[in-house]
Design a protein around this motif. Structure first.
Motif, PDB file in Angstrom:
ATOM      1  N   LYS A 712       0.831  -1.207   0.000  1.00 20.03           N
ATOM      2  CA  LYS A 712       0.000   0.000   0.000  1.00 20.03           C
ATOM      3  C   LYS A 712       0.862   1.251   0.000  1.00 20.03           C
ATOM      4  CE  LYS A 712      -4.042   1.980   2.309  1.00 20.03           C
ATOM      5  NZ  LYS A 712      -5.080   1.760   3.354  1.00 20.03           N
ATOM      6  N   ILE A 748      -8.092  -8.652  -9.250  1.00 20.41           N
ATOM      7  CA  ILE A 748      -8.888  -8.304  -8.054  1.00 20.41           C
ATOM      8  C   ILE A 748      -7.990  -7.605  -7.034  1.00 20.41           C
ATOM      9  CG2 ILE A 748     -10.204  -9.237  -6.107  1.00 20.41           C
ATOM     10  CD1 ILE A 748     -11.097 -11.508  -7.988  1.00 20.41           C
ATOM     11  N   ALA A 749      -6.778  -8.156  -6.816  1.00 23.44           N
ATOM     12  CA  ALA A 749      -5.842  -7.541  -5.856  1.00 23.44           C
ATOM     13  C   ALA A 749      -5.483  -6.125  -6.279  1.00 23.44           C
ATOM     14  CB  ALA A 749      -4.575  -8.393  -5.750  1.00 23.44           C
ATOM     15  N   GLN A 751      -7.397  -4.040  -8.065  1.00 24.47           N
ATOM     16  CA  GLN A 751      -8.566  -3.175  -7.807  1.00 24.47           C
ATOM     17  C   GLN A 751      -8.728  -2.894  -6.309  1.00 24.47           C
ATOM     18  OE1 GLN A 751     -12.166  -5.101  -7.248  1.00 24.47           O
ATOM     19  NE2 GLN A 751     -12.634  -3.185  -6.171  1.00 24.47           N
ATOM     20  N   GLU A 752      -8.516  -3.910  -5.499  1.00 23.16           N
ATOM     21  CA  GLU A 752      -8.718  -3.746  -4.052  1.00 23.16           C
ATOM     22  C   GLU A 752      -7.691  -2.806  -3.431  1.00 23.16           C
ATOM     23  OE1 GLU A 752      -8.729  -7.745  -2.610  1.00 23.16           O
ATOM     24  OE2 GLU A 752     -10.893  -8.028  -2.973  1.00 23.16           O
ATOM     25  N   ILE A 753      -6.416  -2.903  -3.909  1.00 18.42           N
ATOM     26  CA  ILE A 753      -5.406  -2.026  -3.289  1.00 18.42           C
ATOM     27  C   ILE A 753      -5.632  -0.578  -3.670  1.00 18.42           C
ATOM     28  CG2 ILE A 753      -3.557  -2.136  -5.058  1.00 18.42           C
ATOM     29  CD1 ILE A 753      -1.645  -2.582  -2.577  1.00 18.42           C
ATOM     30  N   ASP A 755      -8.613   0.794  -4.332  1.00 13.18           N
ATOM     31  CA  ASP A 755      -9.797   1.277  -3.619  1.00 13.18           C
ATOM     32  C   ASP A 755      -9.574   1.357  -2.114  1.00 13.18           C
ATOM     33  OD1 ASP A 755     -11.108   1.646  -5.963  1.00 13.18           O
ATOM     34  OD2 ASP A 755     -12.265  -0.211  -5.880  1.00 13.18           O
ATOM     35  N   SER A 756      -8.550   0.651  -1.600  1.00 17.77           N
ATOM     36  CA  SER A 756      -8.241   0.757  -0.169  1.00 17.77           C
ATOM     37  C   SER A 756      -7.538   2.084   0.146  1.00 17.77           C
ATOM     38  CB  SER A 756      -7.359  -0.415   0.273  1.00 17.77           C
ATOM     39  OG  SER A 756      -6.036  -0.281  -0.258  1.00 17.77           O
ATOM     40  N   CYS A 797     -11.823  -9.455 -13.228  1.00 17.11           N
ATOM     41  CA  CYS A 797     -12.147  -8.543 -12.118  1.00 17.11           C
ATOM     42  C   CYS A 797     -13.662  -8.360 -12.075  1.00 17.11           C
ATOM     43  CB  CYS A 797     -11.440  -7.202 -12.340  1.00 17.11           C
ATOM     44  SG  CYS A 797     -11.762  -5.994 -11.048  1.00 17.11           S
ATOM     45  N   ALA A 799     -15.607  -6.646 -10.365  1.00 15.84           N
ATOM     46  CA  ALA A 799     -16.076  -5.259 -10.212  1.00 15.84           C
ATOM     47  C   ALA A 799     -16.277  -4.571 -11.557  1.00 15.84           C
ATOM     48  CB  ALA A 799     -15.091  -4.461  -9.359  1.00 15.84           C
TER      49      ALA A 799
END
Length: 915
Positions: A712, A748-749, A751-753, A755-756, A797, A799
Motif C-alpha cells: 500500500k 482483483i488484488a 482493484q482492491e489495493i 480502492d483501499s 475482475c 467489479a
C-alpha cells in the motif's frame, strides 16, 4: 565557508595534497574537496586563491579545480538541488571576466573555459551584459587582454558550427552579430595594419598572428549557419586578404593562422553562392600551386611531432582538433574545390603527384617527403564523402585507388626494415584505413597480416595506426550484415594478432593506448570462440592492466575499451561453459574490491556492470561473495552520483533475479533498504524510470509474503508523485508497473489495493490514466505486459462487470485494441519539460554503458503468453461463457465498428466465439 584567511590556508593545504602522486595522500584530499563543494562561498574561495596565492602551482591548480567545479555543478537540473548558491552565481559572473583577463595565460585559459560553460547555460538570457563587457576590452590595446576575449568568444560561439538551424539559434546569432560584428571587423583591420607596422618584429608578429587566428575562427563560427546578409558584402575583401596572406613566402606564417585561413577558404569554396570567386582558371591554379601544395609538405615541425609528441600528432591527424594542422586544412580545401571544379583540380594535381613520385624514385632516402606529400594529395583528391564507420564512402572516379595501392602503397606495407621511412609506413597504413570501403576485399585480406606485423613497429604512430586500421577493418560489414573479414579468414593470424596487440601495449608511450585497446576489444568481438584457448593468459594481462590504471585513471577511452574487452572475455568463454564464471570472479574480484574500497569514481559504474554480467550468468543460487556486498549497495552515498544509478539498478535486478528469496530471508532491513532506493529514484524526473525497473523486479521475484506489508505504501508514493509532477515518462512506467502487478497478484488484488487507498480510486486510474494514455506505451515487452494486464482487468475482475466500473469496460477494451492496432502515440504535451531516459545530468562520473555487458530484454511473462491477441479472445470467450449474453450486449452497443472488426479477427484466430 567564510571568506577568511583560515579557510584559504586550509584550501591551499588540501589543494597541494591533491597533487601528491601517493594515492593514500591524494585521495583523502580529493574526498575533502568533494565534501565541501556544496558549501556557499567555496567557488569564491577558489577564485580568491587563484588570484592571490603566492604559489603559482596552487594558482593553476585552483583554476583547474574551479573550472571542473563549474563543469560539474553550474547546470541546474530539474528536481535536483541547486548545487551553486544564487549569491555565488551572481558573484562569479560579476568578477570572472575581469579576473580571466588579468590572469597569466595558463590560468586565463581555464577561466575562459569556465566562462564558456557558464555561457552555454546562461547566455544570453541570464547573462545579457557578457558581450558588452567583452567588446569594450578591444579598446585596451593590450593583446594579452584582447586574445583572452577572443579565446573566450571562440569557446562560446563555436557551438554555432554544429547546432541545428532554428529561429531561436538565429536570433541568438543576430544578437551576437549586432554587438560583436563591427568591433570584430575593426579589430581585424587594425591587427592587419599592425602586422605591416611590425613586419620585422618576430615576437610582435607571433602575438598579432595569434589574434588573427582567433578572429578567423570566430568569423568561421559566426558565418557557419550561413547568414549571407551579414557577410556577403565583405566576402571578396576577406577572400582577397586571406589569399594574399597565404601566398606570401614568409617563414613567420608557420603558425595556426595559416591553417585557419585555409580552413576559411575551404568553407567558402563549398558554398554555391561563392562559386564565382573561384571560377577563374588563374585563381584556381594559384590556390592549388601556391596555397595547397606548399602546405601539403611534411615540415620539420611535423617530423618532430611524429617522433617526439606522437600522441598529439595522432590526435590531430586521426581525430582533428581545435588546432588543426596545415595539412588537414589543405586537404579540406582540396575537397572543397573538388565539389564544383573536380575535373580542373584533378588535372592540376595529377601532374604534381607524378612529379613528386618521380622525385622520390630518383632518391628515396633524400626525397621521401615527396612521396608523403603525393599520398596526401591523392587522398585529398579521391575523398568525396566519408563516415567514421566506413571511411571514404564516395570517391573521385578520376583517381584509380586500386592501381595506386598496388603500385605505391603495398611496397611500404611489406617493408620489413623497422627503421626505414616510418612516416611512409604510417601513410600506407592510413591509406588502407581511409579507403577500406573502396578497395577490393582481396587487397584488404592481403593487407591484414602486414598490419598485424606493423603492430610491433617501434614508431608509436606506426603501431597505433596499424591497430586503428585493423579495428576499422574488423567492423566492416559484408552480405547479410556479417563481418566482411571472417574469423575463418583470420584463423592463420589469430595468435600473432593477439600476441602483437598485447605486446604493443608494452611499447614505450603506448601503455594506455586507446587505439590498441579498442583493437583488442574488436578482435575479441570478431574472433568469438576462437579466442577461448587464449583467455586464461589474456584475462591475467587485462586484470593486471586494470589494476595499474585504477591507481590513477587518466585515459577514459582506454579504460572503457578495457572493460569492454573484459566483458567480451566473460561472455565468449561462459557461453561455451557457464561454470567458468567462477574463474573470472576469482581473477577480477580482488581488483574490483580495491576499486570499490578506494572509491575510484571513474571505475565504479563499470565494476557494477561487469558484476551484473557475472551474476546473471550464474545458474545456481546467489554466491556468498555477492551477498556480503549487498548491504553496501544500498548505502545512500552510492546513489548520490548520477553515473552510478543505471548500473546499480541493474545489479540489484540481478540480485533479485538470482536470489530474491535469500535476500528476503537473510535480514529484515534488506527490503526496506530496497524500498528506500525506490522512493529516492521515483522522486526524480531524471531517474524515475530506474525506480520502476527496480520495483518491477521486486514485484516479479520477491516472495509475496515478504512485501505484502509494503504494497500500500508503494502505491501511495506513486500517487503522490503523480499528483505533484506527472510526466509522460512517469505515466508510461506507471502503466507497465500496475499491469505487471495485476499479472503477478491478480486483477482483483489490483482493484482492491487502489480502492483501499481511496474509494473509487481504481475507476479514476482507468478513466484518467490507462484508457487515455495506454497508446503511449512503447517497446514490445512493455506493450505485452500492458496487454496481458488489461486483459486480466477486463475478464478477471468482477467489479468491472457489476459495479459503477462497468461503464469503463468497453472504453478499456477499445483502448486495448488500439494498443494492438494503432500507431504508438509519441506526442508530448507542450507544457511538459520531458526528460528523456538518456538525459544524464552533470559532469559527475557520467554513466558509460558497456555495449558488451548489456543484457537481453527481459520478458517477465515469457512463453506463458505468446500472442496477447489470442489471450484476449480466449479470456473473453471464458468470460462470456460465465456471463452469457453480457459480453455480446456490451460489444454491440458500445464498441466502434472498426474495433469490433479487429476483435472478430482475434476470435477467429483463436478458434473461439462469444456466447
Amino acid at each position: 565557508m567564510e571568506l577568511n584567511d583560515g579557510n584559504l590556508q586550509t584550501l591551499t593545504e588540501f589543494m597541494r595534497k591533491t597533487l601528491d602522486p601517493d594515492p593514500s595522500v591524494r585521495r583523502p584530499a580529493e574526498k575533502f574537496l568533494e565534501s565541501v563543494e556544496g558549501n556557499q562561498n567555496y567557488p569564491i574561495l577558489l577564485l580568491t586563491l587563484l588570484e592571490k596565492s603566492q604559489d603559482n602551482v596552487i594558482r593553476v591548480c585552483s583554476a583547474v579545480t574551479f573550472k571542473n567545479y563549474i563543469k560539474r555543478n553550474w547546470r541546474i537540473i530539474e528536481d535536483e538541488p541547486n548545487k551553486i548558491s544564487d549569491p555565488d552565481r551572481t558573484t562569479i559572473k560579476a568578477n570572472i571576466v575581469n579576473l580571466m583577463l588579468s590572469s597569466p595565460e595558463q590560468i586565463q585559459k581555464q577561466l575562459s573555459d569556465a566562462i564558456s560553460i557558464i555561457g552555454r547555460e546562461d547566455f544570453p538570457m541570464k547573462w545579457p551584459d557578457l558581450l558588452t563587457e567583452m567588446v569594450t576590452r578591444f579598446q585596451s590595446g593590450d593583446f594579452h587582454i584582447i586574445n583572452g576575449v577572443l579565446r573566450t568568444a571562440h569557446s562560446l560561439f563555436k557551438r554555432y558550427r554544429h547546432e541545428f538551424k532554428s529561429n531561436e539559434l538565429w536570433l541568438e546569432i543576430k544578437l551576437v552579430l549586432d554587438t560583436f560584428a563591427n568591433p570584430l571587423t575593426e579589430l581585424f583591420k587594425a591587427t592587419i595594419a599592425l602586422c605591416q607596422t611590425h613586419a620585422t618584429d618576430i615576437n610582435a608578429l607571433k602575438i598579432l598572428f595569434s589574434s588573427l587566428t582567433l578572429i578567423s575562427k570566430l568569423f568561421y563560427s559566426l558565418n557557419f549557419q550561413d547568414l549571407p546578409e551579414f557577410f556577403e558584402d565583405n566576402m571578396e575583401t576577406w577572400m582577397s586578404n586571406f589569399h594574399n596572406l597565404l601566398t606570401l613566402d614568409n617563414k613567420l606564417l608557420q603558425t595556426d593562422l595559416v591553417s585557419n585561413a585555409i580552413q576559411f577558404l575551404a568553407s567558402v569554396c563549398e558554398r554555391p553562392h561563392y562559386k564565382h570567386l573561384f571560377e577563374d582558371q588563374n585563381t584556381l591554379t594559384s590556390i592549388c600551386e601556391k596555397v595547397i601544395v606548399p602546405n601539403m609538405e611534411f615540415r620539420s615541425a611535423d617530423e618532430e611531432a611524429f617522433e617526439d609528441n606522437s600522441e598529439e600528432y595522432i590526435r590531430r591527424d586521426l581525430e582533428g582538433s581545435d588546432i588543426d594542422t596545415r595539412r588537414r586544412a589543405a586537404c579540406d580545401l582540396v575537397r572543397g574545390l573538388c565539389k564544383f571544379f573536380e575535373g580542373p583540380v584533378t588535372a592540376i594535381f595529377s601532374g604534381y603527384v607524378n612529379s613528386m613520385l618521380g622525385e622520390y624514385a630518383k632518391n628515396p632516402g633524400v626525397n621521401w617527403k615527396h612521396k608523403d606529400a603525393a599520398i596526401y594529395l591523392v587522398t585529398s583528391l579521391a575523398s568525396k564523402a566519408q563516415t567514421a564507420k566506413h571511411g571514404i564512402t564516395q570517391a573521385n572516379e578520376l583517381v584509380n585507388l586500386t592501381e595506386f595501392f598496388v603500385n605505391h602503397i603495398l611496397t611500404d606495407l611489406k617493408s620489413q626494415n623497422v627503421n626505414e621511412f616510418p612516416v611512409l609506413k604510417a601513410d600506407a597504413i592510413k591509406y588502407v584505413m581511409i579507403f577500406r570501403s573502396q578497395l577490393p576485399k582481396e587487397q584488404l585480406l592481403q593487407a591484414v597480416p602486414l598490419l598485424v606485423a606493423h603492430l610491433q613497429a617501434e614508431s608509436t604512430v606506426e603501431h597505433t595506426y596499424a591497430a586503428h586500421a585493423l579495428e576499422r577493418l574488423f567492423t566492416m560489414r559484408g552480405p547479410n550484415n556479417s563481418t566482411l573479414i571472417t574469423p575463418t579468414e583470420m584463423a592463420p593470424f589469430t595468435e600473432q594478432l593477439l600476441n602483437n596487440l598485447f605486446k604493443a601495449l608494452a611499447l614505450p608511450g603506448s601503455s594506455e593506448n586507446e587505439y590498441i585497446m579498442k583493437a583488442i576489444m574488436r578482435s575479441f568481438s570478431l574472433l568469438q570462440e576462437t579466442i577461448v584457448p587464449y583467455i586464461p593468459t589474456l584475462i591475467g594481462q587485462l586484470t593486471h592492466k586494470l589494476l595499474l590504471v585504477s591507481k590513477n585513471p587518466s585515459k577514459p577511452h582506454f579504460n572503457h575499451y578495457l572493460f569492454e574487452s573484459l566483458c567480451l572475455s566473460i561472455r565468449i568463454t561462459c557461453k561455451a561453459d557457464p561454470t567458468t564464471v567462477v574463474s573470472f570472479e576469482e581473477a577480477l574480484f580482488p581488483v574490483f574490491t580495491e576499486i570499490l574500497q578506494n572509491d575510484v569514481q571513474e571505475f565504479v559504474p563499470y565494476v557494477f556492470q561487469v558484476m551484473s554480467l557475472l551474476l546473471e550468468i550464474h545458474t545456481s543460487s546467489i554466491p556468498n561473495s555477492y551477498m556480503a556486498l549487498f548491504p553496501h549497495l544500498l548505502q545512500p552515498v552510492l546513489w548520490e552520483r548520477t553515473g552510478n544509478i543505471p548500473p546499480l539498478v541493474r545489479l540489484l535486478q540481478a540480485y533479485l533475479e538470482k536470489g530474491a528469496a535469500t535476500i528476503a530471508s537473510s535480514a529484515a532491513d534488506k527490503i526496506p533498504g530496497l524500498l528506500g532506493v525506490f522512493q529516492k529514484l521515483i522522486a526524480s524526473k531524471a531517474n524515475d524510470h530506474q525506480g520502476f525497473y527496480l520495483m518491477n523486479s521486486i514485484i516479479e521475484h520477491m516472495p509475496t509474503e515478504s512485501i505484502v506489508q509494503y504494497r500500500k505504501q508503494i502505491f501511495i508514493l506513486l500517487f503522490q508523485r503523480l499528483q505533484s509532477s506527472k510526466t509522460t515518462k512517469f505515466i508510461k512506467s506507471f502503466m507497465v508497473f500496475i499491469n505487471l502487478y495485476g499479472i503477478k497478484y491478480g486483477a482483483i488484488a489490483l482493484q482492491e489495493i487502489f480502492d483501499s487507498i481511496q474509494p473509487k480510486m481504481f475507476g479514476m486510474v482507468l478513466e484518467k490514466i490507462v484508457i487515455p494514455e495506454v497508446q503511449k506505451v512503447s517497446g514490445p515487452v512493455e506493450k505485452k505486459i500492458c496487454a496481458v494486464g488489461i486483459t486480466k482487468i477486463l475478464t478477471e475482475c468482477p467489479a468491472m462487470m457489476d459495479t459503477e466500473y462497468t461503464k469503463l469496460w468497453t472504453p478499456l477494451l477499445q483502448a486495448l485494441i488500439g494498443l494492438f492496432e494503432l500507431p504508438e502515440d509519441d506526442s508530448i504535451p507542450d507544457d511538459e519539460h520531458f526528460i528523456d531516459i538518456e538525459d544524464t545530468a552533470g559532469y559527475q562520473t557520467a554513466f558509460s554503458q558497456l555495449a558488451f555487458a548489456g543484457k537481453k530484454e527481459h520478458d517477465p511473462i515469457g512463453d506463458a503468453v505468446s500472442n496477447p491477441k489470442i489471450l484476449l479472445a480466449q479470456s473473453l470467450h471464458k468470460l462470456s461463457t460465465a456471463c452469457p449474453g453480457r459480453v455480446l450486449s456490451m460489444l454491440s452497443t458500445s464498441l466502434n465498428a472498426e474495433a469490433l472488426q479487429y476483435l472478430q479477427g482475434y476470435l477467429q484466430a483463436a478458434s473461439v466465439q462469444l456466447v
